[in-house]
Design a protein around this motif. Structure first.
Motif, mmCIF file in Angstrom:
data_model
loop_
_atom_site.group_PDB
_atom_site.id
_atom_site.type_symbol
_atom_site.label_atom_id
_atom_site.label_comp_id
_atom_site.label_asym_id
_atom_site.label_seq_id
_atom_site.Cartn_x
_atom_site.Cartn_y
_atom_site.Cartn_z
ATOM 1 N N ALA A 90 0.821 -1.205 0.000
ATOM 2 C CA ALA A 90 0.000 0.000 0.000
ATOM 3 C C ALA A 90 0.858 1.259 0.000
ATOM 4 C CB ALA A 90 -0.927 -0.005 1.207
ATOM 5 N N GLN A 91 1.890 1.275 0.823
ATOM 6 C CA GLN A 91 2.754 2.447 0.893
ATOM 7 C C GLN A 91 3.456 2.695 -0.436
ATOM 8 O OE1 GLN A 91 4.981 1.124 4.289
ATOM 9 N NE2 GLN A 91 3.583 2.037 5.778
ATOM 10 N N GLY A 92 3.840 1.617 -1.115
ATOM 11 C CA GLY A 92 4.463 1.760 -2.423
ATOM 12 C C GLY A 92 3.522 2.332 -3.464
ATOM 13 N N ALA A 93 2.224 2.128 -3.256
ATOM 14 C CA ALA A 93 1.208 2.651 -4.181
ATOM 15 C C ALA A 93 0.710 4.029 -3.751
ATOM 16 C CB ALA A 93 0.030 1.678 -4.256
ATOM 17 N N GLY A 94 1.206 4.543 -2.631
ATOM 18 C CA GLY A 94 0.782 5.853 -2.150
ATOM 19 C C GLY A 94 -0.551 5.847 -1.445
ATOM 20 N N VAL A 95 -0.956 4.671 -0.940
ATOM 21 C CA VAL A 95 -2.251 4.525 -0.280
ATOM 22 C C VAL A 95 -2.056 4.504 1.236
ATOM 23 C CG1 VAL A 95 -4.194 2.921 0.069
ATOM 24 C CG2 VAL A 95 -3.295 3.320 -2.225
ATOM 25 N N SER A 96 -2.946 5.162 1.964
ATOM 26 C CA SER A 96 -2.892 5.128 3.423
ATOM 27 C C SER A 96 -3.103 3.703 3.924
ATOM 28 C CB SER A 96 -3.973 6.043 4.017
ATOM 29 O OG SER A 96 -3.708 7.383 3.701
ATOM 30 N N THR A 97 -2.499 3.413 5.061
ATOM 31 C CA THR A 97 -2.533 2.055 5.591
ATOM 32 C C THR A 97 -3.241 1.990 6.929
ATOM 33 O OG1 THR A 97 -0.331 2.444 6.519
ATOM 34 C CG2 THR A 97 -0.446 1.295 4.408
ATOM 35 N N ALA A 98 -4.019 0.925 7.111
ATOM 36 C CA ALA A 98 -4.691 0.648 8.377
ATOM 37 C C ALA A 98 -4.259 -0.735 8.839
ATOM 38 C CB ALA A 98 -6.207 0.714 8.212
ATOM 39 N N ALA A 99 -3.624 -0.800 10.001
ATOM 40 C CA ALA A 99 -3.129 -2.065 10.531
ATOM 41 C C ALA A 99 -4.222 -2.755 11.325
ATOM 42 C CB ALA A 99 -1.908 -1.821 11.409
ATOM 43 N N ALA A 100 -4.637 -3.928 10.861
ATOM 44 C CA ALA A 100 -5.645 -4.730 11.551
ATOM 45 C C ALA A 100 -4.925 -5.654 12.517
ATOM 46 C CB ALA A 100 -6.462 -5.530 10.541
#
Length: 231
Positions: free
Chosen positions: A186-196
């Protein structure tokens, strides 16, 4: 499957991020608890292809999020394990458990107008089959497997493909995952991340990836996914 939307819990640890139009989910360890089934399938495949001795399932778990054949190469195990592993996974699919609160979460997100996708380390056909067996497939606009993109996680390809299919920009999406490979993709795609963290194997390692949001339970995601205007 019919259920009612829910409101976010009061226990969210999330720091609010901008309004989103779409959510991209990992599958295993986020939507479904497949650990027991995965263990049995892996153990049977190991016995069938490698032979006697304990199957190194704990090591396999540490690579969750990657495509099965990639894990076999990392672990130095025969790629021939894939066929019996997949066969047993299909056979045991009905034993996979949906995490508590997931159906309510998906129902609410759809009611709020968000588009939903799965980006999984599984093969696409197997992921769609599992979701269909569990009655979850209709909630998702797209389900993408690691065999359907050039490079699987931790490369960004699967998340970028999900964005293209959903028709949203990276800034308007968030990815929910339980493994460092999910965060990296996700970070490589520039998307915010939510850790489950409700089923992660190593919470400390996951949080060390620097997710934008930490989710203690599925409903916590609702705090960062308000309704899209008009819904």
């Amino acid at each position: 499957m019919t259920t009612s939307p829910v409101e976010p819990s009061d226990t969210t640890t999330a720091t609010l991020i901008p309004v989103r139009d779409a959510v991209i989910f990992d599958l295993d360890g986020v939507i479904v608890d497949s650990l027991a089934v995965m263990n049995e399938a892996f153990t049977r495949a190991y016995a069938e292809v490698v032979g006697d001795g304990p199957a190194p399932f704990e090591e396999y778990q540490r690579h969750q999020g990657r495509y099965f054949t990639d894990i076999m190469e990392i672990m130095g195990l025969p790629l021939e394990m894939e066929e019996p592993f997949v066969r047993e996974s299909y056979r045991l699919a009905k034993e996979v458990r949906v995490f508590d609160g997931i159906v309510e979460l998906l129902t609410t997100l759809r009611a709020r107008g968000l588009r939903l996708a799965i980006a999984t380390g599984k093969a696409g056909e197997r992921a769609r089959s599992l979701l269909d067996v569990l009655g979850l497939l209709p909630y998702f606009d797209h389900v993408i497997g690691s065999d359907e993109i050039p490079r699987p996680k931790p490369a960004p390809d699967i998340v970028l493909h999900a964005l293209d299919l959903l028709g949203v920009t990276a800034e308007r999406a968030v990815m929910v995952g339980d493994a460092p490979t999910d965060m990296a993709s996700a970070q490589g795609a520039g998307v915010s991340t939510a850790a489950a963290v409700w089923a992660t194997i190593d919470e400390e390692e996951l949080l060390a990836c620097g997710p934008d949001v930490v989710l203690r339970g599925p409903a916590d995601l609702l705090a960062v996914c308000p309704a899209i205007p008009g819904h």
